[in-house]
Structure formats: structure tokens, C-alpha cells
Design a protein around this motif. Structure first.
Motif, PDB file in Angstrom:
ATOM      1  N   VAL A   1       0.654   2.810   4.706  1.00 13.63           N
ATOM      2  CA  VAL A   1      -0.343   1.831   4.248  1.00 13.63           C
ATOM      3  C   VAL A   1      -1.562   1.845   5.168  1.00 13.63           C
TER       4      VAL A   1
ATOM      5  N   ASN B   1      -3.762   5.206   5.071  1.00 13.19           N
ATOM      6  CA  ASN B   1      -4.414   5.447   3.785  1.00 13.19           C
ATOM      7  C   ASN B   1      -5.321   4.301   3.343  1.00 13.19           C
TER       8      ASN B   1
ATOM      9  N   GLY C   1      -4.955   0.980   3.362  1.00 11.85           N
ATOM     10  CA  GLY C   1      -4.416  -0.196   2.697  1.00 11.85           C
ATOM     11  C   GLY C   1      -4.753  -1.510   3.370  1.00 11.85           C
TER      12      GLY C   1
ATOM     13  N   GLN D   1      -6.806   2.745  -5.665  1.00 11.38           N
ATOM     14  CA  GLN D   1      -5.624   3.429  -5.130  1.00 11.38           C
ATOM     15  C   GLN D   1      -5.184   2.816  -3.804  1.00 11.38           C
ATOM     16  N   ARG D   2      -6.158   2.422  -2.959  1.00 15.08           N
ATOM     17  CA  ARG D   2      -5.803   1.792  -1.683  1.00 15.08           C
ATOM     18  C   ARG D   2      -5.134   0.438  -1.908  1.00 15.08           C
TER      19      ARG D   2
ATOM     20  N   THR E   1      -3.410  -0.320  -4.528  1.00 12.71           N
ATOM     21  CA  THR E   1      -2.064  -0.004  -5.039  1.00 12.71           C
ATOM     22  C   THR E   1      -1.119   0.322  -3.897  1.00 12.71           C
ATOM     23  N   ILE E   2      -1.603   1.101  -2.933  1.00 14.86           N
ATOM     24  CA  ILE E   2      -0.779   1.447  -1.764  1.00 14.86           C
ATOM     25  C   ILE E   2      -0.405   0.190  -0.991  1.00 14.86           C
TER      26      ILE E   2
ATOM     27  N   GLY F   1       3.407  -1.105  -0.603  1.00 18.28           N
ATOM     28  CA  GLY F   1       3.966  -1.145   0.749  1.00 18.28           C
ATOM     29  C   GLY F   1       4.345  -2.540   1.199  1.00 18.28           C
TER      30      GLY F   1
ATOM     31  N   LEU G   1       6.821   4.387  -2.609  1.00 16.55           N
ATOM     32  CA  LEU G   1       5.501   4.535  -1.997  1.00 16.55           C
ATOM     33  C   LEU G   1       5.170   6.005  -1.751  1.00 16.55           C
TER      34      LEU G   1
ATOM     35  N   THR H   1       1.918   8.046  -3.416  1.00 23.08           N
ATOM     36  CA  THR H   1       0.880   8.736  -2.651  1.00 23.08           C
ATOM     37  C   THR H   1       0.828  10.225  -2.999  1.00 23.08           C
TER      38      THR H   1
END
Length: 444
Positions: free
Chosen positions: A92, A95, A97, A236-237, A239-240, A244, A273, A277
Motif C-alpha cells: 500500500v 504504490n 495508497g 488504482q491507488r 483501490t490498493i 489493503g 491485494l 496489483t
């Protein structure tokens, strides 16, 4: 106490002292913990018949092997949980998050920023863990505050809030994870009864610390909240982050629904997760972006910490097998007159000097779970132990993983923290214990 038992205790104490003075000796505590584990069990094997009755001598090695496997299985549950949780947080973080965190707390008011940092750290440490939360919040703090003296106050707030937030959550601190996995506390019980004491232990220090801060932050210190991660889109971030952090929150629910051990829930979240990714990286063209894939991030996991837990928990298991912990528990009960507030209060203060993992592991071996009373599941003793071992570590900057990492990142000296912060934490610590007494006395 027999000579062999005395030798085992001597090895453990010597190792414990080496761990406590790790910074002076310059020897990693993981190495010491592994040696403690091997030496204590080796001494145990010199005469296992002294501790295991009713077994023929030729069958003793096999019996000891079975005992070791039993303890290793219990320890392995904790280790796999920690490795999975550490990997999830690493994914997380790397990337992007956590970018939204600094966007949420950014403000020009110094006192407002302190409260936002305190509550954000408190909440995140209950979901993640106090060590990871401290690292994330310090990185955010560096983007927002440049003045050295102010940043020391904010950094101290992060230490206090991270340890307090981790104390009321079954996944917020290594010690609560240990108690939860062993069945001493439940998710509902520890949140219901320890949340308010933990909140009190954070709010009171923050109330005092805010008076060290005056005025506004320069406006240019507010910038730095722009995303620097361009591998994934904002969606996308997010979502991560949801997979997480939301996944970590789901682990206790997964245990309740399936009855499976917590580490299975962690592996489920990690698998989901990881898969997400990998799907996102299908469209990534930039070569440097692949350094943030899970297969690469696995190398960032702090294996030294994992091995430290392995060594110390297995060494404590040896003390449990030779009966030392039971005898020590009985002695503490007699000395305190059965006052659990006194016993756990002292343990909490000790956890600011020495590592709270072996302290809690030792208590778990000293006191068995009872059917009813203060030693039952979610009893006064176990809940106070979760609170005191977690919050007490904030009294000295070397008393917790959060404190040690912030000390290194912000170059805070032991003496500065002792003079400025220790008494503030102690006031919050006692206030939290008093609030717990009020809750137990008048509400339950």
C-alpha cells in the motif's frame, strides 16, 4: 530451583540484558534472541526427564521434539500474521495508497495539525501497526513541517498516538496480536473496554503538547501533498488502499466467520491485494515501476524483526516448560496481594525500558486462562496487560518500536524526550488506567 533451571534462567537474563542494551553493544537483538532460544533448549535437553514425567528415557528426545513442534506452531501463527501484515502495508505504501493521508491533515494552523496528526496516527495504528504507522506519519510530517523544534513535538505526538492506538486493537501492536491469537482477548472485548482508556492516554498528552506550539505554519510548508507516484492512476491507488487497509480490518471478521486462525485471513488479503496489483501492472510501460511489484517488495520485509520474535518466543516457551513462569506469576500475585492494576501497571512501566514482546510472552506463560474471573478471556488482567504494555512503551523513546524508529528518523535524543515528554506520557498512562477502572466499576 535445580542447577539446570538456574542455568536456563541465567542464559535468558543474560540474553535479555543484551537485547536491552542493543544500541550500546552494537549486536542485533535478533542474533541474541536466536542464541537464547538454542541455548535454553540445549540446556533443557541435558536432562529432559527432570521436567517430563511418566516417559521412558529412550522416548524423551521424541517427546521434546513434539513439545518444540507444539510451541513452534503457536509461534508460527504470530510470525506468519506479522509477515503478511508487513507485506500488505509495504504494498500500500510503495504504490501510493497513503497519499490521501497527507492531503487530509494538511493545514497552516500548528495546533490543528497536531490534533489531526494525533487522531490520524491513532486510527491508522489500530488498523496497521504502530511501527508502520509511525514511519508513514513521519514521512507525511516532513512534507508539512520544516521547523526543527516544532517537528520534534509533532514526532513525539506520533509516538504517543501510535502506541495508544495500537493498544485497543487486536491487530494494532505485536503484543495485542499475541494475546488475541492465544485467545486471551477478543476483538469485541478489547475494543469495547480498552478504546476509551487508549483514547484518554492519547488525548491528555496532546492537550499538554499543544501548548508548545503557537502560530501558523508558513504556507509553502503546506505544499508537498502532490502525488509523486505516477505508476498508477488515482483510482488504482485508492483501490490498493481499500484492499489493503480494508482487508486488515476484515481479518477479525474472517476469523469470526470461518473459525480459522488469523494468519489465514492475512494470507487471503495478501493474495487478493497481490493479484490486484499484478492486474494493474499489465498496463504499466515504465521500467522503474516494476520495482514496486510485490515480488520485489518482499525483499523489503524486516526479517531481522521476524527472527527476533521467533527466538524470544521460543526461549520464553522453554521457561514455561521448566515451570519458571508459573512460579514467578505466583510470586507476583503474593507480592501485590492479587492487585492486577498494580502488577500490569508495573509491567507497563517496565515495557518502556525493555522490549514489551518478551514481557507479554512471559506473562502469558505465568498466568493461564481461567474459566471465570479476572483471568478469563477478556478478563481485567489480560485487557490491562494489552493496554499497559502498549501505552507504557511511550514513556521512554526507546520503549517501543515506534519510538525507536522515530528516534532514528528525526534524530531525537534520549535526554530531550526524557525531560520534555516522559512526564506527559506518564500522566496520560495513569489517566487511561483510571478511566479503565471507572468503566469496570460503574459500567460492567
Amino acid at each position: 530451583m535445580t542447577s539446570l533451571t538456574l542455568a536456563i534462567v541465567t542464559v535468558f537474563i543474560a540474553g535479555y540484558l543484551c537485547i536491552a542494551f542493543e544500541s550500546s553493544l552494537k549486536i542485533n537483538k535478533a542474533a541474541v534472541a536466536l542464541l537464547m532460544c538454542v541455548f535454553t533448549w540445549t540446556i533443557f535437553m541435558l536432562d529432559p526427564g527432570a521436567y517430563i514425567s511418566g516417559i521412558a528415557s529412550e522416548l524423551l528426545p521424541q517427546k521434546v521434539g513434539d513439545i518444540l513442534k507444539h510451541h513452534l506452531g503457536d509461534t508460527g501463527e504470530t510470525l506468519f500474521f506479522l509477515m503478511g501484515a508487513m507485506t500488505i502495508v509495504e504494498i500500500v505504501d510503495k504504490n501510493g495508497g497513503f497519499n490521501f493521508v497527507r492531503n487530509m491533515i494538511a493545514t497552516t494552523s500548528k495546533r490543528k495539525l497536531l490534533w489531526r496528526i494525533a487522531f490520524m496516527t491513532f486510527i491508522l495504528s489500530a488498523i496497521l501497526d504502530n511501527l508502520t504507522t509511525s514511519i508513514v506519519m513521519i514521512m507525511v510530517l516532513r512534507k508539512l513541517v520544516q521547523e526543527r523544534n516544532d517537528r520534534l513535538i509533532y514526532a513525539s505526538t506520533i509516538i504517543v498516538s501510535a502506541n495508544s492506538g495500537g493498544a485497543f486493537s487486536p491487530i494494532g501492536d505485536v503484543t495485542t496480536i499475541m494475546l488475541w491469537i492465544k485467545g486471551m482477548i477478543t476483538t469485541q472485548g478489547v475494543i469495547k473496554e480498552i478504546f476509551i482508556p487508549s483514547l484518554v492516554s492519547m488525548v491528555i498528552p496532546a492537550l499538554i503538547l499543544q501548548y508548545y506550539l503557537k502560530g501558523e505554519l508558513p504556507k509553502n510548508e503546506k505544499d508537498g501533498s502532490q502525488d509523486t507516484v505516477d505508476v498508477f492512476t488515482r483510482r488504482q491507488r485508492i483501490t490498493i488502499f481499500i484492499l489493503g487497509v480494508g482487508g486488515l480490518m476484515f481479518v477479525p471478521i474472517f476469523r469470526y466467520l470461518t473459525g480459522l486462525p488469523p494468519f489465514m485471513g492475512i494470507l487471503l488479503v495478501l493474495g487478493i491485494l497481490w493479484t490486484a496489483t499484478e492486474i494493474f501492472y499489465r498496463g504499466v510501460k515504465k521500467k522503474d515501476g516494476f520495482s514496486k511489484r510485490v515480488s520485489h517488495l518482499l525483499g523489503n520485509i524486516d526479517m531481522a524483526t521476524i527472527l527476533f520474535f521467533l527466538g524470544i518466543l521460543m526461549a520464553v516457551a522453554c521457561l514455561e516448560e521448566v515451570g519458571v513462569l508459573t512460579a514467578l506469576g505466583q510470586g507476583l500475585d503474593q507480592a501485590s496481594g492479587g492487585n492486577h492494576y498494580l502488577v500490569t501497571g508495573v509491567i507497563g512501566m517496565l515495557s518502556s525500558i525493555v522490549d514489551n514482546v518478551p514481557l507479554v510472552a512471559g506473562c502469558m506463560g505465568m498466568y493461564p486462562i481461567a474459566e471465570v474471573g479476572d483471568m478469563a478471556v477478556d478478563g481485567i488482567f489480560w485487557q490491562l496487560l494489552a493496554y499497559c504494555a502498549g501505552v507504557g512503551g511511550s514513556m521512554l523513546i526507546i520503549g517501543s518500536a515506534a519510538g525507536v524508529v522515530v528516534m532514528g528518523l528525526e534524530k531525537i535524543t534520549f535526554g530531550w524526550y526524557l525531560r520534555r515528554i516522559t512526564w506527559i506520557v506518564f500522566v496520560g498512562y495513569l489517566a487511561g488506567m483510571f478511566s479503565y477502572w471507572l468503566i469496570r466499576t460503574f459500567l460492567f
